[in-house]
Structures are given as structure tokens and as C-alpha cells.
Design an enzyme around this catalytic site. Sequence first.
Site, PDB file in Angstrom:
ATOM      1  N   HIS A   1       0.841  -1.215   0.000  1.00 51.61           N
ATOM      2  CA  HIS A   1       0.000   0.000   0.000  1.00 51.61           C
ATOM      3  C   HIS A   1       0.872   1.260   0.000  1.00 51.61           C
ATOM      4  O   HIS A   1       0.607   2.219  -0.725  1.00 51.61           O
ATOM      5  CB  HIS A   1      -0.873   0.052   1.270  1.00 51.61           C
TER       6      HIS A   1
ATOM      7  N   LYS B   1     -16.543  -7.467   4.450  1.00 49.86           N
ATOM      8  CA  LYS B   1     -15.344  -7.875   5.193  1.00 49.86           C
ATOM      9  C   LYS B   1     -15.511  -7.609   6.680  1.00 49.86           C
ATOM     10  O   LYS B   1     -15.942  -6.526   7.068  1.00 49.86           O
ATOM     11  CB  LYS B   1     -14.138  -7.061   4.712  1.00 49.86           C
TER      12      LYS B   1
ATOM     13  N   ARG C   1      -2.111  -5.543  -8.517  1.00 50.02           N
ATOM     14  CA  ARG C   1      -0.982  -6.449  -8.376  1.00 50.02           C
ATOM     15  C   ARG C   1      -1.076  -7.481  -9.503  1.00 50.02           C
ATOM     16  O   ARG C   1      -0.811  -7.183 -10.646  1.00 50.02           O
ATOM     17  CB  ARG C   1      -1.004  -7.117  -6.996  1.00 50.02           C
TER      18      ARG C   1
ATOM     19  N   SER D   1      -2.843  -8.007   2.844  1.00 48.78           N
ATOM     20  CA  SER D   1      -3.073  -7.896   4.285  1.00 48.78           C
ATOM     21  C   SER D   1      -3.547  -9.235   4.840  1.00 48.78           C
ATOM     22  O   SER D   1      -3.137  -9.661   5.917  1.00 48.78           O
ATOM     23  CB  SER D   1      -4.136  -6.835   4.564  1.00 48.78           C
TER      24      SER D   1
HETATM   25  O1  PNS Z   1      -9.089  -2.499   0.332  1.00 47.42           O
HETATM   26  P1  PNS Z   1     -10.416  -2.923  -0.215  1.00 47.42           P
HETATM   27  O2  PNS Z   1     -11.147  -3.754   0.819  1.00 47.42           O
HETATM   28  O3  PNS Z   1     -10.324  -3.623  -1.530  1.00 47.42           O
HETATM   29  O4  PNS Z   1     -11.255  -1.564  -0.429  1.00 47.42           O
HETATM   30  C1  PNS Z   1     -12.567  -1.613  -0.917  1.00 47.42           C
HETATM   31  C2  PNS Z   1     -13.249  -0.235  -0.796  1.00 47.42           C
HETATM   32  C3  PNS Z   1     -13.310   0.215   0.649  1.00 47.42           C
HETATM   33  C4  PNS Z   1     -12.496   0.784  -1.613  1.00 47.42           C
HETATM   34  C5  PNS Z   1     -14.690  -0.423  -1.381  1.00 47.42           C
HETATM   35  O5  PNS Z   1     -15.331  -1.454  -0.706  1.00 47.42           O
HETATM   36  C6  PNS Z   1     -15.530   0.852  -1.312  1.00 47.42           C
HETATM   37  O6  PNS Z   1     -15.358   1.745  -2.101  1.00 47.42           O
HETATM   38  N1  PNS Z   1     -16.455   0.906  -0.348  1.00 47.42           N
HETATM   39  C7  PNS Z   1     -17.340   2.044  -0.188  1.00 47.42           C
HETATM   40  C8  PNS Z   1     -18.727   1.731  -0.747  1.00 47.42           C
HETATM   41  C9  PNS Z   1     -18.842   2.085  -2.209  1.00 47.42           C
HETATM   42  O7  PNS Z   1     -18.696   3.222  -2.622  1.00 47.42           O
HETATM   43  N2  PNS Z   1     -19.135   1.065  -3.045  1.00 47.42           N
HETATM   44  C10 PNS Z   1     -19.367   1.285  -4.470  1.00 47.42           C
HETATM   45  C11 PNS Z   1     -18.185   0.945  -5.290  1.00 47.42           C
HETATM   46  S1  PNS Z   1     -18.479  -0.581  -6.091  1.00 47.42           S
END
Ligand code: PNS
Length: 169
Positions: free
Chosen positions: A17, A42, A91, A129
Site C-alpha cells: 500500500h 469484510k 498487483r 493484508s
Molecule cells: O481495500 P479494499 O477492501 O479492496 O477496499 C474496498 C473499498 C473500501 C475501496 C470499497 O469497498 C468501497 O469503495 N467501499 C465504499 C462503498 C462504495 O462506494 N461502493 C461502491 C463501489 S463498487
Amino acid sequence: MIKALYPGTFDPVTYGHLDVLSRASRLFDQVTVAVSESNSSKNTTFGSDTRVTLVRDNLNKFVNVSVEPFNGLLVEYAKKIGATVLIRGLRAVSDFEYEFQMAQMNRHLDNEIETIFLMPNEKYFYTSSQLIKQVHLYGDRETNLVPPNVLAALRELNKTNEDMGRDSE
Ligand code: PNS
């Protein structure tokens, strides 16, 4: 001035990250790391305050990066803070499908916000992670894939879990 948002769960933040973040900080005027407070798909290991602190303690070398927790839709949070770019790390090919869907959905929700993918250094291609937490759950090997404060937090967490296990025996 272009402001970028680097969103994620960061449970916990890894050198992968931070590598992506350092590339973003060179490309954009300002970068905000947005730590998702809750993620419906999650269950996080660390609470959002801890995840934010673990990121914040690694930002000393950046002059244009900050970190904030966020809730709700990402594009709405981006709009609220004036960010027009979303940064995501890519990645291996296996990341692509999920990232592609998410980028398309975010574009559908707000066509003015662009998602930009950055690749970390190849030595972090297999850093996740999830896997790092597994290494620490089953052993205590130093992976050199997380910064010292995260290593300490993982060790502390496992010590607490072990103590709790002993107490319940
Ligand atoms: O590190 P991650 O878990 O891959 O991050 C995912 C994250 C937090 C970026 C994603 O779940 C997110 O944007 N959540 C907020 C809700 C949202 O806007 N969802 C619509 C996008 S599909």
C-alpha cells in the site's frame, strides 16, 4: 490542483500500500488515504481508529498525504473533499476483475471521477493484508512486508488472542 483519494480497508496497511501511495504522491498535488470504516463484505481484524493510526504513523516522509476514515459511498466522499481521482493498486491479474467492476460502478455513479490504477514494485505483487495476518496467526515470522508499527500491532493482537485462549482453558 488535482486531489486524489486512495481508498481501501487497510486491515492493516502494508509496504505494498505504501509503495502505491508513494507513487500517487509524486503524481498528484494532494492525496488523501481514505480508510473504510465499515465494509459490508469484510469483517476487519483491526478497528477503523487503529487502521487509520497505523497508516498515519507512516506518513512522515510525505508532505502532501493525509489519512481520514470514511463511511458510505466512495464517490460521494470524494466529491465532498474535492477529489477527482481514485487510486487503486493493481498487483496480479487476479485483482483485475474486482477492480474493473468497482471502477465501472464508480464511473456509473459519478462520471467526473476517474479511477487510476498504479502497480506497486514487483516485490509486493503477492503482498496482501490477508496473507500477512495469516502468517502472524500461525507463526511469528518477520515478512518484511509491513512497517514496524504494523508488525508490533500484529504481535500484540496475537499475544492478546493467545492470552485469551489460555484464560478460557
Ligand atoms: O481495500 P479494499 O477492501 O479492496 O477496499 C474496498 C473499498 C473500501 C475501496 C470499497 O469497498 C468501497 O469503495 N467501499 C465504499 C462503498 C462504495 O462506494 N461502493 C461502491 C463501489 S463498487
